[in-house]
Structure formats: C-alpha cells, structure tokens
Design a protein around this motif. Structure first.
Motif, PDB file in Angstrom:
ATOM      1  N   PRO A  92       0.823  -1.217   0.000  1.00 45.48           N
ATOM      2  CA  PRO A  92       0.000   0.000   0.000  1.00 45.48           C
ATOM      3  C   PRO A  92       0.853   1.262   0.000  1.00 45.48           C
ATOM      4  N   THR A  93       0.268   2.342  -0.507  1.00 41.57           N
ATOM      5  CA  THR A  93       0.972   3.629  -0.507  1.00 41.57           C
ATOM      6  C   THR A  93       0.826   4.279   0.866  1.00 41.57           C
ATOM      7  N   GLU A  94       1.665   5.275   1.110  1.00 44.81           N
ATOM      8  CA  GLU A  94       1.581   6.038   2.372  1.00 44.81           C
ATOM      9  C   GLU A  94       0.214   6.711   2.478  1.00 44.81           C
ATOM     10  N   GLU A  95      -0.317   7.170   1.325  1.00 44.84           N
ATOM     11  CA  GLU A  95      -1.619   7.856   1.319  1.00 44.84           C
ATOM     12  C   GLU A  95      -2.721   6.880   1.743  1.00 44.84           C
ATOM     13  N   GLN A  96      -2.670   5.651   1.225  1.00 46.69           N
ATOM     14  CA  GLN A  96      -3.689   4.656   1.603  1.00 46.69           C
ATOM     15  C   GLN A  96      -3.618   4.345   3.092  1.00 46.69           C
ATOM     16  N   LEU A  97      -2.397   4.208   3.602  1.00 49.18           N
ATOM     17  CA  LEU A  97      -2.233   3.909   5.037  1.00 49.18           C
ATOM     18  C   LEU A  97      -2.798   5.052   5.879  1.00 49.18           C
ATOM     19  N   ALA A  98      -2.497   6.288   5.451  1.00 49.23           N
ATOM     20  CA  ALA A  98      -2.972   7.457   6.210  1.00 49.23           C
ATOM     21  C   ALA A  98      -4.502   7.528   6.173  1.00 49.23           C
TER      22      ALA A  98
END
Ligand code: SF4
Ligand code: SF4
Length: 294
Positions: free
Chosen positions: A280-286
C-alpha cells in the motif's frame, strides 16, 4: 483449569527480544499449523502443521552430499541443485548432513514446559509489561497452545495471543481466561474477498471476536492492508465499526502488506513470491488510519 505441562506443540521458531508483538520486550513463539491460506502470508513456513524442509539456495555449496537422499529428491545438472519436493518424505536426513545449513527443518516438537523454560530465560528483560507472545500460523490450531498460555500464567508471565480468529469455539473461553491481550488480525470484512484470498469465510472469525469481547478479552485489532485487495473505503468503514463494537479494545493497528512472505515461499520450494503491487501507498495507510481514528 491446570495446564498440562507435558503436552506437545510443534514450534516453527522462537524469537527473543521482540518489540512489536505486544507490550514491552517479548519472546515470540511461532507455532505451526493454520486453517487459512492467505495469499499474502508473512509466515508461510508456519502454514503446514508438520515439520518440513527449508532450502536456502544462497547457502548451498553444491557439495552434493544431499544426494544421499534415498527418495532421489535431490539432483544436480549443469552446476545447479534441484529439489523435487513431491518425492520428499520429510525424513530430514539431508538436513542432518548438509554442511552449510542450506537445508533446515522448520518445525520442532517441544513440550509446554520446554517452551516455557525458553521464555523464562529472558525474565530479567520483561519488566512489568513484557512476556510471551504466541503467534504462527494460528496458535490455536494446536489446542495445547491453551496449556502453554496457562503454564506461562502459572509462572507469572504476561501472555499475548496473536490470532487470525479462526479456531473451534470451545477453545475460546479457556484461551480468554489465560490471555492478557489478544492481537486479533482482521484480513477483510468482505466475505467473498475473504474466501477468495484466504480460502475461508470470515464468519467464524467475526463470531469468535464477538464472543471473546463478551467474555471480557482485551483485544487489539490489527488490520492487514493490501493494495488493490482490501484498500477501499467501504472496508475501512466496516473496520472502524468493528473497533467501535469492541468493549475492551486497545488502540488498533494497520499492518501494511510486505513482500517478505514471498521470499520465504522460495525457501519452502513453493511457487509464488512477493507481489510489489500489493504494497500500500503512504496515502492509503494514512486514509485507513484516519477512518480508525489513530
Ligand atoms: S548438502 Fe547442503 S550444501 Fe551440499 S549440495 Fe546439498 S544443500 Fe547444498
Ligand atoms: S528430507 Fe529426507 S526425503 Fe526429503 S529430501 Fe531430505 S533426505 Fe530426501
């Protein structure tokens, strides 16, 4: 209920000084056997309940000592070592004679008392919050895991159970009685996807979770995030709902998929491998964490 200290368990590995498997410093015991077959499994060497052969190609010296295998599972051609896992009967003779530890055994049968004694070696480092964590695989795939939790409790160790939640309901009450904290891994709230990517329905898992909460278990939900599989807002919303429904929950956690399980599959001579597109991307995690309020 008293623990059966002589009960036996098949252990994949024991790791000391773990900092991410519950509070404080912990000894994590990885038990073999799991009813799920998650396509992103981080510990594929624990899926099979029985001991099995691991092969680390980078350590192989091409000495050909393993040709001693009576089943003819090992062969060499053009300087390359081939292993036909379908011929292997898990006698582990080859692992015993391999001079470089390129061949190893995943799975050692130990008694509850022996495992407990291993954990007690680090008693001085546990402080007030540390202790033992049972992981896997699914620890409760081997019912004697309850004896291990009980025995650790009898010895004053803090106990954590890292579970996928899929186990016979009759193990729930004794497990709750012997466990200080559950790390409860949620793979997917969508049942069809759960079946497709883990091989089983999520119904038993969610029902066990509900009952564990009723019994007063302290539960930390841990959500696996796999890009393109469960990275959608409907799932995030349902996960947030699950967190709200737990009465004795502690701060949940999002665990991003990583590709290391794929590397381990190669050691097991299985096809597959890590899938970088699932990370997952950092944006998805956030975004997921925002839904969970963490
Ligand atoms: S015995 Fe070990 S080091 Fe020698 S060829 Fe076999 S796997 Fe490689
Ligand atoms: S474990 Fe036994 S059967 Fe399997 S490859 Fe080694 S020697 Fe052959």
């Amino acid at each position: 209920m008293k623990a059966d200290a002589k009960a036996k368990l098949t252990v994949s590995a024991i790791q000391r000084f773990c900092m991410r498997d519950g509070p404080g410093v912990r000894t994590t015991v990885f038990l073999k056997g799991c009813p799920l077959r998650c396509k992103w499994c981080h510990n594929p060497e624990t899926q099979n309940a029985s001991p099995e052969l691991l092969y680390y190609a980078k350590k192989c010296l091409n000495c050909q000592a393993c040709l001693a295998c009576e089943q003819g599972a090992h062969s060499f051609s053009e300087g390359r070592h081939h292993i036909d896992k379908s011929k292997c009967v898990s006698c582990f003779k080859c692992a015993g004679i391999c001079p470089s530890s390129a061949l190893q055994i995943s799975g050692k049968v130990m008694t509850v008392e022996e495992i407990c004694s291993e954990a007690e070696k680090d008693l001085a480092f546990y402080g007030e919050s540390g202790g033992i964590t049972l992981s896997g695989g699914e620890p409760l795939f081997q019912p004697a895991a309850v004896d291990l939790l009980l025995r650790c409790r009898e010895k004053g160790l803090n106990t954590v159970l890292d579970t996928c939640g899929y186990f016979p309901p009759e193990l729930l009450a004794p497990a709750v009685a012997a466990t200080d904290l559950f790390l409860w891994d949620i793979k997917d709230t969508d049942d069809e996807r759960h079946k497709k990517f883990t091989g089983v329905s999520n119904k038993t898992i969610l029902e066990n979770l509900r009952k564990a909460d009723e019994l007063g278990a302290i539960i930390k939900l841990r959500f696996i995030l796999v890009n393109g599989v469960n990275s959608d807002e409907r799932h995030y919303e349902k996960c947030a709902g699950l967190c709200r429904s737990i009465r004795s929950g502690v701060k949940p956690e999002v665990i991003p998929y990583h590709a290391f399980g794929g590397v381990k599959s190669e050691f097991l001579l299985k096809r597959g491998g890590g899938r970088s597109e699932w990370i997952p991307t950092e944006e998805q995690l956030a975004q997921f964490r925002e839904y969970l309020g963490i």
